[in-house]
Design an enzyme around this catalytic site. Sequence first.
Site, PDB file in Angstrom:
ATOM      1  N   CYS A  76      50.865  -0.445  17.571  1.00 10.90           N
ATOM      2  CA  CYS A  76      49.954  -1.416  18.185  1.00 10.90           C
ATOM      3  C   CYS A  76      49.853  -2.665  17.314  1.00 10.90           C
ATOM      4  CB  CYS A  76      48.556  -0.821  18.344  1.00 10.90           C
ATOM      5  SG  CYS A  76      48.379   0.207  19.783  1.00 10.90           S
ATOM      6  N   ASP A 130      30.387  14.980  17.477  1.00 11.86           N
ATOM      7  CA  ASP A 130      30.007  15.180  16.077  1.00 11.86           C
ATOM      8  C   ASP A 130      28.490  15.252  15.908  1.00 11.86           C
ATOM      9  OD1 ASP A 130      30.436  15.242  13.157  1.00 11.86           O
ATOM     10  OD2 ASP A 130      29.515  13.248  13.231  1.00 11.86           O
TER      11      ASP A 130
END
EC number: 4.6.1.17
Length: 163
Positions: A76, A130
């Site tokens: 990218c 998380d």
Amino acid sequence: MSSLTHFDAQGQAHMVDVAAKPATHRVAVATGRIEMQPATLALIESGTAKKGDVLGIARIAGIQAAKKTSDLIPLCHPLALTRVALAFALAEKGNAPQVVCTATVETVGPTGVEMEALTAVQVALLTIYDMCKAVDRGMRITDVHVLEKHGGKSGSYLADPQG
């Protein structure tokens, strides 16, 4: 379908040369969801999760992730993003309480921002996992995809609403 652009004539991976491409306004919108137990969704909705403001932290994580996409995805291009916005919707789809995340990313540049939008969604959803895993390890991240993209030579893309 066009050919893969990240491989040279010898089949070796390379970063695509975008130097000759004009800078145009680019927009990508991606979405995904995380399914969870009803009690977990209630914690998020009420703002009483032990680790704090789940959606606020997930929003910041998604913004940071969009900005760091080129550090995470090897081919990218680093981009000067002009906008990163994340929205969350709390819902129940069938028997699956869930948080839906939608990221909108914009730039003016020679290449699109689909990867940045997808990365923002994934990391925002991972952050929700998380922050809530102590109460719900069975959460499931699913249906991450590009909803739409605009700008550039290939024009616009709109995902089929039927999936």
